[in-house]
Design a protein around this motif. Structure first.
Motif, mmCIF file in Angstrom:
data_model
loop_
_atom_site.group_PDB
_atom_site.id
_atom_site.type_symbol
_atom_site.label_atom_id
_atom_site.label_comp_id
_atom_site.label_asym_id
_atom_site.label_seq_id
_atom_site.Cartn_x
_atom_site.Cartn_y
_atom_site.Cartn_z
ATOM 1 N N ILE A 20 -0.110 26.707 -108.348
ATOM 2 C CA ILE A 20 -0.157 25.389 -108.981
ATOM 3 C C ILE A 20 -1.623 24.990 -109.083
ATOM 4 O O ILE A 20 -2.336 24.975 -108.077
ATOM 5 C CB ILE A 20 0.614 24.327 -108.179
ATOM 6 C CG1 ILE A 20 2.098 24.694 -108.042
ATOM 7 C CG2 ILE A 20 0.478 22.947 -108.852
ATOM 8 C CD1 ILE A 20 2.891 23.729 -107.162
ATOM 9 N N GLU A 21 -2.073 24.689 -110.277
ATOM 10 C CA GLU A 21 -3.452 24.245 -110.498
ATOM 11 C C GLU A 21 -3.440 22.803 -110.978
ATOM 12 O O GLU A 21 -2.689 22.450 -111.889
ATOM 13 C CB GLU A 21 -4.146 25.146 -111.520
ATOM 14 C CG GLU A 21 -5.518 24.688 -111.974
ATOM 15 C CD GLU A 21 -6.583 24.712 -110.870
ATOM 16 O OE1 GLU A 21 -6.259 25.082 -109.735
ATOM 17 O OE2 GLU A 21 -7.726 24.337 -111.167
ATOM 18 N N HIS A 22 -4.272 21.971 -110.371
ATOM 19 C CA HIS A 22 -4.289 20.530 -110.652
ATOM 20 C C HIS A 22 -5.555 20.138 -111.402
ATOM 21 O O HIS A 22 -6.641 20.659 -111.139
ATOM 22 C CB HIS A 22 -4.228 19.771 -109.325
ATOM 23 C CG HIS A 22 -4.544 18.304 -109.433
ATOM 24 N ND1 HIS A 22 -5.821 17.802 -109.277
ATOM 25 C CD2 HIS A 22 -3.749 17.230 -109.683
ATOM 26 C CE1 HIS A 22 -5.791 16.488 -109.412
ATOM 27 N NE2 HIS A 22 -4.564 16.120 -109.663
ATOM 28 N N PHE A 23 -5.415 19.233 -112.362
ATOM 29 C CA PHE A 23 -6.581 18.580 -112.945
ATOM 30 C C PHE A 23 -6.201 17.197 -113.466
ATOM 31 O O PHE A 23 -5.032 16.918 -113.714
ATOM 32 C CB PHE A 23 -7.233 19.422 -114.062
ATOM 33 C CG PHE A 23 -6.424 19.548 -115.331
ATOM 34 C CD1 PHE A 23 -6.440 18.544 -116.294
ATOM 35 C CD2 PHE A 23 -5.689 20.692 -115.585
ATOM 36 C CE1 PHE A 23 -5.712 18.672 -117.479
ATOM 37 C CE2 PHE A 23 -4.963 20.835 -116.762
ATOM 38 C CZ PHE A 23 -4.976 19.818 -117.708
ATOM 39 N N LYS A 24 -7.214 16.356 -113.608
ATOM 40 C CA LYS A 24 -7.031 15.004 -114.127
ATOM 41 C C LYS A 24 -7.575 14.929 -115.545
ATOM 42 O O LYS A 24 -8.482 15.671 -115.922
ATOM 43 C CB LYS A 24 -7.760 13.989 -113.250
ATOM 44 C CG LYS A 24 -7.230 13.893 -111.838
ATOM 45 C CD LYS A 24 -7.978 12.825 -111.062
ATOM 46 C CE LYS A 24 -7.447 12.702 -109.649
ATOM 47 N NZ LYS A 24 -8.142 11.642 -108.889
ATOM 48 N N PHE A 25 -7.014 14.001 -116.311
ATOM 49 C CA PHE A 25 -7.580 13.708 -117.627
ATOM 50 C C PHE A 25 -7.639 12.204 -117.799
ATOM 51 O O PHE A 25 -6.989 11.458 -117.069
ATOM 52 C CB PHE A 25 -6.788 14.388 -118.747
ATOM 53 C CG PHE A 25 -5.338 13.974 -118.848
ATOM 54 C CD1 PHE A 25 -4.928 13.068 -119.817
ATOM 55 C CD2 PHE A 25 -4.375 14.504 -117.999
ATOM 56 C CE1 PHE A 25 -3.598 12.689 -119.934
ATOM 57 C CE2 PHE A 25 -3.043 14.136 -118.105
ATOM 58 C CZ PHE A 25 -2.650 13.228 -119.078
ATOM 59 N N THR A 26 -8.427 11.749 -118.754
ATOM 60 C CA THR A 26 -8.717 10.327 -118.874
ATOM 61 C C THR A 26 -8.689 9.876 -120.330
ATOM 62 O O THR A 26 -8.921 10.682 -121.237
ATOM 63 C CB THR A 26 -10.094 10.001 -118.263
ATOM 64 O OG1 THR A 26 -10.384 8.608 -118.418
ATOM 65 C CG2 THR A 26 -11.201 10.805 -118.939
ATOM 66 N N ALA A 27 -8.425 8.588 -120.527
ATOM 67 C CA ALA A 27 -8.469 8.005 -121.864
ATOM 68 C C ALA A 27 -9.800 7.310 -122.123
ATOM 69 O O ALA A 27 -9.994 6.702 -123.174
ATOM 70 C CB ALA A 27 -7.319 7.004 -122.048
ATOM 71 N N SER A 28 -10.716 7.402 -121.163
ATOM 72 C CA SER A 28 -12.061 6.881 -121.393
ATOM 73 C C SER A 28 -12.954 8.020 -121.877
ATOM 74 O O SER A 28 -12.556 9.185 -121.863
ATOM 75 C CB SER A 28 -12.632 6.266 -120.116
ATOM 76 O OG SER A 28 -12.850 7.268 -119.139
ATOM 77 N N ARG A 29 -14.154 7.682 -122.310
ATOM 78 C CA ARG A 29 -15.081 8.722 -122.744
ATOM 79 C C ARG A 29 -15.471 9.589 -121.556
ATOM 80 O O ARG A 29 -15.540 9.129 -120.420
ATOM 81 C CB ARG A 29 -16.314 8.108 -123.397
ATOM 82 C CG ARG A 29 -16.032 7.431 -124.721
ATOM 83 C CD ARG A 29 -17.306 7.264 -125.548
ATOM 84 N NE ARG A 29 -18.336 6.529 -124.830
ATOM 85 C CZ ARG A 29 -18.431 5.209 -124.827
ATOM 86 N NH1 ARG A 29 -17.563 4.468 -125.499
ATOM 87 N NH2 ARG A 29 -19.397 4.614 -124.168
ATOM 88 N N GLN A 30 -15.758 10.855 -121.823
ATOM 89 C CA GLN A 30 -16.045 11.808 -120.751
ATOM 90 C C GLN A 30 -17.280 12.612 -121.091
ATOM 91 O O GLN A 30 -17.496 12.986 -122.247
ATOM 92 C CB GLN A 30 -14.842 12.730 -120.544
ATOM 93 C CG GLN A 30 -14.823 13.469 -119.227
ATOM 94 C CD GLN A 30 -13.487 14.154 -118.983
ATOM 95 O OE1 GLN A 30 -12.700 14.360 -119.900
ATOM 96 N NE2 GLN A 30 -13.218 14.504 -117.741
ATOM 97 N N ASN A 31 -18.125 12.869 -120.082
ATOM 98 C CA ASN A 31 -19.283 13.739 -120.268
ATOM 99 C C ASN A 31 -19.403 14.646 -119.050
ATOM 100 O O ASN A 31 -18.464 14.765 -118.252
ATOM 101 C CB ASN A 31 -20.564 12.914 -120.481
ATOM 102 C CG ASN A 31 -20.807 11.916 -119.358
ATOM 103 O OD1 ASN A 31 -20.471 12.181 -118.194
ATOM 104 N ND2 ASN A 31 -21.397 10.776 -119.684
#
Length: 300
Positions: A97-108
């Motif tokens: 199982i590999e976990h990551f987060k994502f966002t609705a704000s700008r990302q750099n």
């Protein structure tokens, strides 16, 4: 005196929250059968009787057959944190199982703008929080409670940002998967978004004549948090990886969606309408609360 403050969640906390959803009833108490629960039953007993230990009837499974629910419950129950390498986050007997987060704000490169602003905000209010603690230590009376809140306006959220963040993180982790030499029999991505950033509404009147009355009483599904299971474009994107991954688990706001990737075309048939997806403007708050109690420890 006790101070309370929300902490940033990590992978293990997320997995434990999913275990609570799958295996626990009210008050996060595990379902018990003959004095046993998912924690203390054997692997063989759990796998043969997983229905007794698992909330399999919850509406969190998308495209899974009955045996699939047993497989995924067994995997989540037995997942072990990987402390040796950066990929994957959790090791299974037959996969990962590999976990990551994502966002609705700008990302750099430094992360999401939301997280950068939050860290700056916390640093900015830290001196005031320390002063608040000192004030409570000095002035709070027994039985008295007090709290103080610091607020800020959130950065701009958008569905476009969310899609970009999701796909960038997804494809980066796919590259890591390609180089992974461990067991790949069961391959799971655990993706997380806990922002109240994207509001979704089923657009059932997208092609309906404007101002025409209808007497069917149809109501649109409406969500205040992003739901991966309702996003047809994203589901189609994920389906492209059906030969690479088996499941995607989406964790959001202490809820979960478990999607079997190869069966996404069947799920899409149950989504006749598109969903409007709109970024929200939010106020984010940090709160400290304190209560002075009068009690003695045993032995004093």
């Amino acid at each position: 005196m006790q101070f309370e403050k929300n902490n940033h969640q990590n992978e293990e906390v997320v997995l434990n929250s999913i275990k609570n959803i799958l295996f626990c009833g009210m008050l996060q108490i595990p379902k018990t059968v003959n004095c046993k629960n998912y924690l203390n039953t054997s692997d063989d007993e759990f796998y043969s009787d997983y229905e007794l230990y698992t909330n399999w009837e919850k509406q969190i499974f998308y495209g899974l057959y009955k045996n699939d629910i047993g497989d995924i419950a067994f995997a989540i129950r037995n997942a072990k944190k990987n402390n040796k390498t950066t990929f994957p986050d959790f090791i299974l007997n037959n996969g990962f199982i590999e976990h990551f987060k994502f966002t609705a704000s700008r990302q750099n490169r430094k992360g999401s703008k939301q997280m950068q602003e939050q860290k700056f905000f916390e640093k900015q209010i830290s001196p005031e929080q320390e002063e608040f603690k000192k004030y409570c230590d000095k002035n709070l009376q027994i039985g008295e409670s007090i709290q103080k809140t610091w607020s800020r306006k959130s950065c701009e959220y958008s569905y476009e940002n969310l899609v970009k963040s999701f796909k960038t993180n997804w494809e980066n982790h796919i590259k890591k998967l390609e180089n992974y030499k461990g067991n790949k029999t069961l391959k799971i991505f655990l993706v997380e978004n806990n922002e109240f950033s994207i509001e979704m509404c089923e657009d059932i009147y997208e092609n309906y004549p404007q101002n025409m009355r209808q007497g069917y009483g149809k109501k649109s599904e409406h969500f205040y948090m992003y739901r991966l299971s309702r996003d047809k474009d994203m589901l189609n994107y994920i389906y492209n990886y059906k030969d690479v991954l088996d499941y995607v688990i989406y964790y959001y706001g202490e809820n979960v969606e478990i999607i079997k990737i190869e069966n996404i075309p069947h799920l899409l048939k149950l989504l006749p309408y598109n969903y409007l997806k709109v970024g929200r403007n939010l106020e984010i708050s940090n709160t400290l609360a304190a209560t002075r109690c009068n009690f003695k420890l045993k032995g004093e």
